[in-house]
Design a protein around this motif. Sequence first.
Motif, PDB file in Angstrom:
ATOM      1  N   SER A  72      25.956  35.809  24.069  1.00 28.79           N
ATOM      2  CA  SER A  72      24.986  34.932  23.446  1.00 28.79           C
ATOM      3  C   SER A  72      25.654  33.853  22.541  1.00 28.79           C
ATOM      4  CB  SER A  72      23.986  35.725  22.435  1.00 28.79           C
ATOM      5  OG  SER A  72      24.825  36.366  21.330  1.00 28.79           O
ATOM      6  N   TYR A  73      27.035  34.074  22.105  1.00 28.99           N
ATOM      7  CA  TYR A  73      27.980  33.341  21.219  1.00 28.99           C
ATOM      8  C   TYR A  73      28.226  32.241  22.116  1.00 28.99           C
ATOM      9  CZ  TYR A  73      30.960  31.220  17.875  1.00 28.99           C
ATOM     10  OH  TYR A  73      31.504  30.225  17.294  1.00 28.99           O
ATOM     11  N   MET A 257      19.096  34.654  13.984  1.00 27.73           N
ATOM     12  CA  MET A 257      20.048  35.647  14.640  1.00 27.73           C
ATOM     13  C   MET A 257      19.087  37.076  14.847  1.00 27.73           C
ATOM     14  SD  MET A 257      23.707  35.537  12.507  1.00 27.73           S
ATOM     15  CE  MET A 257      24.687  36.287  13.879  1.00 27.73           C
ATOM     16  N   GLY A 258      17.786  36.689  14.978  1.00 29.74           N
ATOM     17  CA  GLY A 258      16.759  37.915  15.192  1.00 29.74           C
ATOM     18  C   GLY A 258      16.965  38.196  16.918  1.00 29.74           C
ATOM     19  N   SER A 259      16.274  39.329  17.151  1.00 31.88           N
ATOM     20  CA  SER A 259      16.365  39.539  18.757  1.00 31.88           C
ATOM     21  C   SER A 259      16.202  38.550  19.614  1.00 31.88           C
ATOM     22  CB  SER A 259      15.389  41.060  19.012  1.00 31.88           C
ATOM     23  OG  SER A 259      14.178  40.662  18.803  1.00 31.88           O
ATOM     24  N   ASN A 263      17.244  32.889  25.421  1.00 27.04           N
ATOM     25  CA  ASN A 263      18.348  32.052  25.009  1.00 27.04           C
ATOM     26  C   ASN A 263      18.344  31.797  23.711  1.00 27.04           C
ATOM     27  OD1 ASN A 263      20.416  32.128  26.777  1.00 27.04           O
ATOM     28  ND2 ASN A 263      19.639  30.401  27.955  1.00 27.04           N
ATOM     29  N   ASP A 264      17.946  32.459  22.714  1.00 21.92           N
ATOM     30  CA  ASP A 264      17.958  32.058  21.077  1.00 21.92           C
ATOM     31  C   ASP A 264      18.183  33.545  20.577  1.00 21.92           C
ATOM     32  OD1 ASP A 264      15.499  33.709  21.369  1.00 21.92           O
ATOM     33  OD2 ASP A 264      14.356  31.907  21.029  1.00 21.92           O
ATOM     34  N   LYS A 270      20.371  30.000  17.405  1.00 21.14           N
ATOM     35  CA  LYS A 270      19.088  29.356  17.469  1.00 21.14           C
ATOM     36  C   LYS A 270      18.148  30.053  16.951  1.00 21.14           C
ATOM     37  CE  LYS A 270      21.135  26.874  21.263  1.00 21.14           C
ATOM     38  NZ  LYS A 270      21.691  25.834  20.797  1.00 21.14           N
ATOM     39  N   PRO A 271      17.144  29.446  16.202  1.00 27.19           N
ATOM     40  CA  PRO A 271      15.901  30.279  15.767  1.00 27.19           C
ATOM     41  C   PRO A 271      15.153  30.821  17.006  1.00 27.19           C
ATOM     42  CG  PRO A 271      15.591  27.843  15.779  1.00 27.19           C
ATOM     43  CD  PRO A 271      17.026  27.976  16.044  1.00 27.19           C
ATOM     44  N   THR A 272      14.582  31.978  16.590  1.00 22.33           N
ATOM     45  CA  THR A 272      13.832  32.775  17.821  1.00 22.33           C
ATOM     46  C   THR A 272      12.462  33.149  17.068  1.00 22.33           C
ATOM     47  OG1 THR A 272      13.806  34.601  18.775  1.00 22.33           O
ATOM     48  CG2 THR A 272      15.026  34.605  16.915  1.00 22.33           C
TER      49      THR A 272
END
Length: 367
Positions: A72-73, A257-259, A263-264, A270-272
Amino acid sequence: MKNHKLLKSLILILCSVVFIQCTSDPIAGPAGADGINGADGTNGINGVDGATGTATCVACHSESHRDPVNSSYLVSNHSIDKLAFGPGTLSDYINHDVKETESNEYYNPDCNRCHSSQGFIDNLNGTFVAGVAYDKVDGVSCNTCHDKHGTFDFETDGHDFALRTLSPVTLAFDETIVLDYGTSNTCINCHQPKDGAPINDGTDTYEITSPYFGPHYGAQSTMLEGIQGAEIAGSMSYENAGTAKHRTNASCTSCHMGSANDNDGEHTMKPTLNSCTTCHSGATSFDVNGTKTTLTGLLSELQELLVTKGILTPNAYGGVDVVQGTHPFKLVQAYWNWKFIKSDGSHGIHNPVYTKALLTNSIESLK
Ligand code: HEC
Ligand code: HEC
Ligand code: HEC
Ligand code: HEC
Ligand code: HEC
Ligand code: HEC
């Protein structure tokens, strides 16, 4: 032998005493019926999980847990050090052999503080020297933000995620402003504006001397806090600093940084949408209750008014540029609010109430 005899006679004496006592007691009757069972006792309190048990460590330190963090990073723009900008890339003027590229018109070593690993770490340590180039700088990686655990007693002390800093952040442009966002303090070390709202020198006018006039860098922290807008009086009042619902109930890390949804979230930063639905059940987009649409509409309306009033002018690329020079102070304030909300980049989501008040009152003041 002698001792044995003595012991025997002592036992005899003891027995006779017991015998006398027994015979003087009344004779016991037949046994009674069994009593009813007592009530069950209450359950004991559960034991505390071993905070330093290796299971806790492995849950986070296993390969299977690290794989999605690493992948993800890679999606995050923080991990990509070639940002297209002007004729070259961001790397051209802040990265690699910076001393050799000093001829590059965009080169400025002060940018390293937020755009490189070395600059970020030195700045946290108080050893960053403005204006002095590094021989070589690296992009932002795991070890830029993480270092080592300050505690292993996560149960008592809270989880530090081995972050390099958890300290409150003193804003660079105004050292009287200190923000404390917990684990999100990592973010706001970089996501802080370069300048604050304009101040009236008593002349009711203000001179704009730069094409970049505005908060410039990450205005997200001041927006979330509800400060550094140009608070023009009008029909909407401004909430007290630090009281916005997304400030008190959510944070940079909880929304960004939520689940993962798509692709976020996680380390994409990126906001999820998954974070939103924990509070706004049923939300299907960031445009909760159409608020994003409403605020984006108000922002366009303000932009048109600023063009009409001559502080913004259309440019050759279909956008608008600020008109430098001296303007009425109120007009500069309205311009600042437009720029602040654009720089924040969340279309009002960070602080819907503050954004709406700034837009509404700015529009009123220009009409
Ligand atoms: C919630 C996740 C999490 C948990 C739980 C966790 N760690 Fe970590 N730990 C990290 C992160 C993140 C780092 C820094 C990045 C990295 O090294 O991967 C780190 C780094 C470390 C390091 C390297 C520090 C150094 O100086 O090199 C050690 C050692 C470590 N952890 C031990 C532990 C132990 C022991 C436990 C259990 C008591 C534990 N961790 C629990 C997330 C965690
Ligand atoms: C206080 C930290 C900080 C400093 C110092 C800083 N920046 Fe930034 N910069 C940021 C942040 C945070 C963003 C992302 C803002 C956003 O997305 O809203 C950013 C974004 C940018 C972008 C846009 C990248 C893109 O792809 O949109 C450019 C270009 C840039 N900075 C150039 C510079 C230059 C040049 C300097 C030095 C003169 C500089 N920055 C100094 C924090 C900083
Ligand atoms: C820009 C800063 C930044 C970078 C770069 C970064 N992290 Fe993190 N990381 C954080 C923050 C902030 C948290 C705490 C999140 C929270 O508060 O929930 C965190 C949490 C974690 C956690 C615990 C939460 C989880 O998802 O398991 C792990 C593990 C971790 N990071 C590993 C890494 C690794 C490995 C890398 C490099 C690939 C990395 N981080 C890069 C800022 C960063
Ligand atoms: C070392 C400084 C630094 C730190 C720490 C940092 N950022 Fe950024 N951030 C930047 C810069 C610079 C940019 C713009 C250039 C880029 O994309 O790399 C940016 C861009 C972004 C973007 C927009 C680009 C994208 O990938 O969507 C988001 C969202 C963001 N940051 C959120 C966060 C969050 C959340 C944290 C904390 C967990 C954080 N940032 C920590 C410097 C930083
Ligand atoms: C309530 C949840 C929430 C909180 C809290 C929050 N964000 Fe955001 N942020 C969002 C959403 C949602 C967007 C994107 C809105 C959109 O797409 O219109 C966004 C947009 C952004 C952007 C612009 C991204 C881009 O692509 O240009 C940056 C940078 C950013 N946030 C950083 C931060 C930082 C730093 C913090 C903490 C100071 C923070 N955010 C707090 C939800 C949040
Ligand atoms: C921790 C809880 C929490 C999280 C997470 C959260 N919000 Fe909110 N949000 C609130 C509260 C509380 C309000 C204020 C509601 C009110 O006053 O009626 C609010 C208000 C709003 C508003 C303006 C008021 C409205 O209902 O129209 C929008 C838009 C919004 N949130 C969008 C988002 C988005 C998008 C996300 C995810 C990126 C998000 N929120 C995450 C708690 C949260």
